[in-house]
Design a protein around this motif. Structure first.
Motif, PDB file in Angstrom:
ATOM      1  N   VAL A  20      15.576 -12.406  -0.125  1.00 14.22           N
ATOM      2  CA  VAL A  20      15.146 -11.013   0.018  1.00 14.22           C
ATOM      3  C   VAL A  20      16.256 -10.060  -0.409  1.00 14.22           C
ATOM      4  N   ALA A  21      17.493 -10.322   0.026  1.00 17.99           N
ATOM      5  CA  ALA A  21      18.615  -9.447  -0.304  1.00 17.99           C
ATOM      6  C   ALA A  21      18.882  -9.426  -1.802  1.00 17.99           C
ATOM      7  N   LEU A  22      18.819 -10.571  -2.454  1.00 17.87           N
ATOM      8  CA  LEU A  22      19.087 -10.632  -3.888  1.00 17.87           C
ATOM      9  C   LEU A  22      18.012  -9.899  -4.687  1.00 17.87           C
ATOM     10  N   ALA A  23      16.749 -10.098  -4.322  1.00 20.69           N
ATOM     11  CA  ALA A  23      15.663  -9.400  -5.010  1.00 20.69           C
ATOM     12  C   ALA A  23      15.781  -7.885  -4.813  1.00 20.69           C
ATOM     13  N   THR A  24      16.153  -7.472  -3.614  1.00 17.95           N
ATOM     14  CA  THR A  24      16.319  -6.047  -3.327  1.00 17.95           C
ATOM     15  C   THR A  24      17.460  -5.457  -4.137  1.00 17.95           C
ATOM     16  N   ALA A  25      18.529  -6.222  -4.312  1.00 15.78           N
ATOM     17  CA  ALA A  25      19.666  -5.746  -5.103  1.00 15.78           C
ATOM     18  C   ALA A  25      19.245  -5.410  -6.532  1.00 15.78           C
ATOM     19  N   VAL A  26      18.480  -6.279  -7.141  1.00 17.57           N
ATOM     20  CA  VAL A  26      18.032  -6.058  -8.515  1.00 17.57           C
ATOM     21  C   VAL A  26      17.101  -4.860  -8.583  1.00 17.57           C
ATOM     22  N   TRP A  27      16.168  -4.786  -7.654  1.00 18.74           N
ATOM     23  CA  TRP A  27      15.173  -3.711  -7.658  1.00 18.74           C
ATOM     24  C   TRP A  27      15.829  -2.348  -7.460  1.00 18.74           C
ATOM     25  N   ALA A  28      16.732  -2.253  -6.478  1.00 20.05           N
ATOM     26  CA  ALA A  28      17.402  -0.978  -6.208  1.00 20.05           C
ATOM     27  C   ALA A  28      18.287  -0.568  -7.382  1.00 20.05           C
ATOM     28  N   GLY A  29      18.936  -1.536  -8.002  1.00 22.39           N
ATOM     29  CA  GLY A  29      19.785  -1.217  -9.142  1.00 22.39           C
ATOM     30  C   GLY A  29      19.016  -0.599 -10.291  1.00 22.39           C
ATOM     31  N   VAL A  30      17.817  -1.073 -10.511  1.00 17.91           N
ATOM     32  CA  VAL A  30      16.986  -0.530 -11.593  1.00 17.91           C
ATOM     33  C   VAL A  30      16.419   0.839 -11.221  1.00 17.91           C
ATOM     34  N   ARG A  31      15.898   0.962 -10.026  1.00 19.73           N
ATOM     35  CA  ARG A  31      15.213   2.181  -9.606  1.00 19.73           C
ATOM     36  C   ARG A  31      16.160   3.370  -9.393  1.00 19.73           C
ATOM     37  N   LEU A  32      17.404   3.106  -8.997  1.00 12.15           N
ATOM     38  CA  LEU A  32      18.334   4.193  -8.681  1.00 12.15           C
ATOM     39  C   LEU A  32      19.394   4.403  -9.762  1.00 12.15           C
ATOM     40  N   ARG A  33      19.226   3.782 -10.912  1.00 15.59           N
ATOM     41  CA  ARG A  33      20.277   3.827 -11.929  1.00 15.59           C
ATOM     42  C   ARG A  33      20.521   5.240 -12.457  1.00 15.59           C
ATOM     43  N   PRO A  44       0.287  17.342   8.086  1.00 17.30           N
ATOM     44  CA  PRO A  44       0.277  15.905   8.402  1.00 17.30           C
ATOM     45  C   PRO A  44       1.505  15.489   9.212  1.00 17.30           C
ATOM     46  N   LEU A  45       1.314  14.429   9.984  1.00 15.21           N
ATOM     47  CA  LEU A  45       2.429  13.873  10.740  1.00 15.21           C
ATOM     48  C   LEU A  45       3.453  13.269   9.792  1.00 15.21           C
ATOM     49  N   LEU A  46       2.984  12.547   8.788  1.00 14.75           N
ATOM     50  CA  LEU A  46       3.848  11.957   7.768  1.00 14.75           C
ATOM     51  C   LEU A  46       3.571  12.667   6.448  1.00 14.75           C
ATOM     52  N   ASP A  47       4.561  13.404   5.976  1.00 18.97           N
ATOM     53  CA  ASP A  47       4.414  14.135   4.723  1.00 18.97           C
ATOM     54  C   ASP A  47       4.555  13.147   3.570  1.00 18.97           C
ATOM     55  N   LEU A  48       3.422  12.686   3.058  1.00 18.17           N
ATOM     56  CA  LEU A  48       3.435  11.667   2.012  1.00 18.17           C
ATOM     57  C   LEU A  48       4.017  12.174   0.701  1.00 18.17           C
ATOM     58  N   SER A  49       4.129  13.507   0.547  1.00 16.78           N
ATOM     59  CA  SER A  49       4.737  14.024  -0.677  1.00 16.78           C
ATOM     60  C   SER A  49       6.206  13.619  -0.771  1.00 16.78           C
ATOM     61  N   LEU A  50       6.853  13.405   0.375  1.00 17.22           N
ATOM     62  CA  LEU A  50       8.230  12.923   0.351  1.00 17.22           C
ATOM     63  C   LEU A  50       8.320  11.552  -0.315  1.00 17.22           C
ATOM     64  N   LEU A  51       7.289  10.740  -0.110  1.00 15.61           N
ATOM     65  CA  LEU A  51       7.312   9.377  -0.647  1.00 15.61           C
ATOM     66  C   LEU A  51       7.043   9.336  -2.145  1.00 15.61           C
ATOM     67  N   ARG A  52       6.630  10.452  -2.727  1.00 14.45           N
ATOM     68  CA  ARG A  52       6.423  10.482  -4.174  1.00 14.45           C
ATOM     69  C   ARG A  52       7.746  10.573  -4.926  1.00 14.45           C
ATOM     70  N   ASN A  53       8.780  10.981  -4.237  1.00 15.45           N
ATOM     71  CA  ASN A  53      10.082  11.094  -4.867  1.00 15.45           C
ATOM     72  C   ASN A  53      10.691   9.711  -5.046  1.00 15.45           C
ATOM     73  N   ARG A  54      11.110   9.424  -6.262  1.00 10.70           N
ATOM     74  CA  ARG A  54      11.606   8.078  -6.583  1.00 10.70           C
ATOM     75  C   ARG A  54      12.858   7.714  -5.791  1.00 10.70           C
ATOM     76  N   VAL A  55      13.760   8.660  -5.634  1.00  8.05           N
ATOM     77  CA  VAL A  55      14.985   8.383  -4.891  1.00  8.05           C
ATOM     78  C   VAL A  55      14.668   8.069  -3.437  1.00  8.05           C
ATOM     79  N   ILE A  56      13.766   8.873  -2.849  1.00 10.50           N
ATOM     80  CA  ILE A  56      13.437   8.682  -1.435  1.00 10.50           C
ATOM     81  C   ILE A  56      12.713   7.363  -1.212  1.00 10.50           C
ATOM     82  N   ASN A  57      11.663   7.082  -1.996  1.00 10.13           N
ATOM     83  CA  ASN A  57      10.898   5.858  -1.722  1.00 10.13           C
ATOM     84  C   ASN A  57      11.714   4.601  -2.027  1.00 10.13           C
ATOM     85  N   THR A  58      12.577   4.669  -3.041  1.00 13.52           N
ATOM     86  CA  THR A  58      13.412   3.498  -3.341  1.00 13.52           C
ATOM     87  C   THR A  58      14.452   3.284  -2.241  1.00 13.52           C
ATOM     88  N   SER A  59      15.072   4.359  -1.797  1.00 15.41           N
ATOM     89  CA  SER A  59      16.078   4.246  -0.737  1.00 15.41           C
ATOM     90  C   SER A  59      15.462   3.721   0.549  1.00 15.41           C
TER      91      SER A  59
END
Length: 533
Positions: A486-499, A257-272
């Motif tokens: 948008v920035a504030l909501a992203t801050a909370v979301w990233a903090g939880v997902r990448l903790r 595939p052109l876009l390897d969707l398996s990369l997006l299954r990784n929590r660190v990658i998709n959150t980042s």
């Protein structure tokens, strides 16, 4: 535990890193100076507000749409080779943009610049992944590349403002030519070549579907903002969504595939990736109005406007350089969340900026830059470090696609919102007695009021400028308020997902992929990567 000496980069790698910083420097300069050139090119080419938004962001959308196929192409045909090919194409497109004689021609030239830019960025970051296998050194190398982007935003306003003081608006594009020539000379001498020996092929249909889907959705957004929801916007937007769905389905069925969707299954990658996209979405939507505010509301020359943009650019440099240092002391989630909260505070200040309020604008813009730059550096490093080395091209392309797509969407969505606010305000504030042609031009062209007022009697000109300045300021306020949310909501979301992600180690074991001696920390197997949440 210490790294083996063979893991660590030497003088040649660090010299090569300086070469890799050149395309990043150029791309950021190209974006920044275009913001300053808006009033002059508007006066010369007379683009409509919709055409002006296309001039601003067709570059970003073509980069975002073409980055993934170009990242794959680099893995297959050689990352250095693709980088040098992109340098040639970027130089040619820069000349075409400089001498464009119509809005349509400039849009086409900017689209070609976007395709050329898409060949530069994934090769740059994927070569960093190969040249710096040691995690601590790689973090510094990524910070240097991101800092070069910041340096470009610092040099761009000053050099671009100086050029605009003495030359026509097209001169700002010619800055790219000598930079690309330098890259062509030094690249073969200092950069390694790298291919993925197990790579598949580039799928032209997938590439076409990704670009067409993106353009269709964006066109619908712009059409709805310019003329209200209508059948054309609905039809084209729906077609874009259908093409996007077909693109995803095709990636799931292709052997390569052109876009390897398996990369997006990784929590660190998709959150980042999503954090990076949303942060740049917020920034992209406000930058156009900041440049317009400085010149059209405060009446500053391009050079002075560039000077007042320097504090924010220096803030970006400082934030980028501090990111790897902070990431060794605190977890990435802590640094990213803190930075996004700081950026949100900056957007709030921009939302509170008045018609004649330079200090508030400068402080707000500085806080935004200081807050977003650590996020950009750390999210980029997390993506390319988590993916296996043999898929570094695809991973770096995904990272850059997220950033470019975020900027382009910000210009399209928030820029369209700001334009709609400007029109709504200006419709109720235009002075009586204004010629019909002037009314239409002021309403349809952001930044055109000063040119039109120059041909009007004194009282009428003053009334027109007052109305336009108030409307542009309101557009800046509302886009910035949206960006803050948008920035504030992203801050909370990233903090939880990448903790769960630990701080960066100062050293790490393992050897670089490609030397025949094993893998390092970043050599995650495909199976493990796919299985991670």
């Amino acid at each position: 535990m210490t790294s083996r000496p063979t893991d660590r980069a030497g003088r040649r790698q660090w010299a090569g890193l300086a070469v890799l910083a050149l395309p990043t420097l150029l791309i950021s300069m190209d974006v920044t100076v275009l913001y300053l050139a808006v009033p002059q090119l508007s006066a010369d080419l007379g683009p409509s507000s919709t055409e002006l938004l296309w001039i601003m962001d067709v570059y970003g959308f073509l980069i975002a749409g073409a980055l993934v196929p170009m990242g794959v192409a680099g893995d297959l045909f050689g990352r250095r080779r693709l980088l040098l090919l992109g340098a040639v194409l970027f130089g040619v497109a820069s000349v075409l943009a400089a001498y464009a004689d119509s809005a349509t021609t400039l849009i086409a030239a900017r689209a070609l610049l976007g395709i050329a830019g898409a060949t530069l960025m994934p090769s740059t970051l994927s070569l960093v992944r190969v040249m710096f296998p040691d995690p601590a050194q790689r973090g510094v190398a990524v910070a240097v590349v991101m800092t070069s982007f910041s340096v470009g935003t610092t040099i761009g306003p000053l050099l671009g403002g100086l050029l605009l003081e003495f030359f026509w608006w097209g001169s700002v594009f010619l800055m790219g030519v000598p930079v690309m020539l330098l890259l062509l000379v030094l690249g073969p001498l200092l950069l390694p070549e790298y291919r993925d020996p197990a790579g598949g092929r580039v799928d032209p249909l997938s590439a076409g579907l990704s670009v067409a889907a993106m353009i269709g959705v964006v066109y619908a957004v712009k059409e709805a903002a310019a003329h209200g929801p209508n059948g054309t916007a609905l039809l084209v937007g729906s077609l874009g969504l259908v093409l996007g769905t077909l693109f995803v389905r095709r990636q799931l069925t292709l052997a390569h595939p052109l876009l390897d969707l398996s990369l997006l299954r990784n929590r660190v990658i998709n959150t980042s990736l999503l954090t990076y996209l949303l942060g740049m979405f917020a920034m992209g939507g406000t930058q156009v109005f900041i440049a317009l505010y400085l010149q059209e509301v405060l009446g500053l020359s391009p050079l002075l406007a560039g000077v007042w943009m320097v504090p924010a650019s220096l803030g970006t440099v400082a934030g980028s350089l501090m990111a790897p240092v902070l990431a060794r002391r605190w977890r990435p989630a802590t640094v990213i969340t803190g930075g996004m909260v700081l950026a949100s505070a900056g957007f709030v200040l921009l939302a509170l900026t008045g018609v004649d309020d330079l200090p508030t604008l400068i402080v707000g813009y500085l806080l935004v830059a200081l807050g977003l730059s650590p996020m950009i550096t750390l999210c980029t490093d997390l993506v390319i470090s988590t993916a296996p080395s043999r898929r570094a091209g695809a991973a770096s392309a995904l990272s850059e696609s997220g950033g470019e797509l975020g900027v382009a969407l910000g210009v399209a969505v928030l820029g369209s919102l700001g334009t709609a606010v400007y029109r709504s305000r200006i419709d109720g504030e235009l002075p009586e007695g204004l010629p019909a042609k002037a009314t239409e031009s002021v309403r349809d062209t952001l930044g055109g009021a000063g040119r039109i007022a120059a041909d009007l009697p004194g009282d009428l000109a003053d009334a027109l400028l007052t109305a336009a300045r108030g409307a542009l300021t309101l557009g800046l306020n509302l886009t910035s308020a949206t960006a803050a949310a948008v920035a504030l909501a992203t801050a909370v979301w990233a903090g939880v997902r990448l903790r769960h992600v630990p701080s960066t180690p100062t050293t790490a074991p393992g050897r670089a992929e490609g030397d025949g001696k094993g893998g390092g920390k970043g050599e995650t197997s495909d199976t493990a990567l796919a299985d991670r949440d």
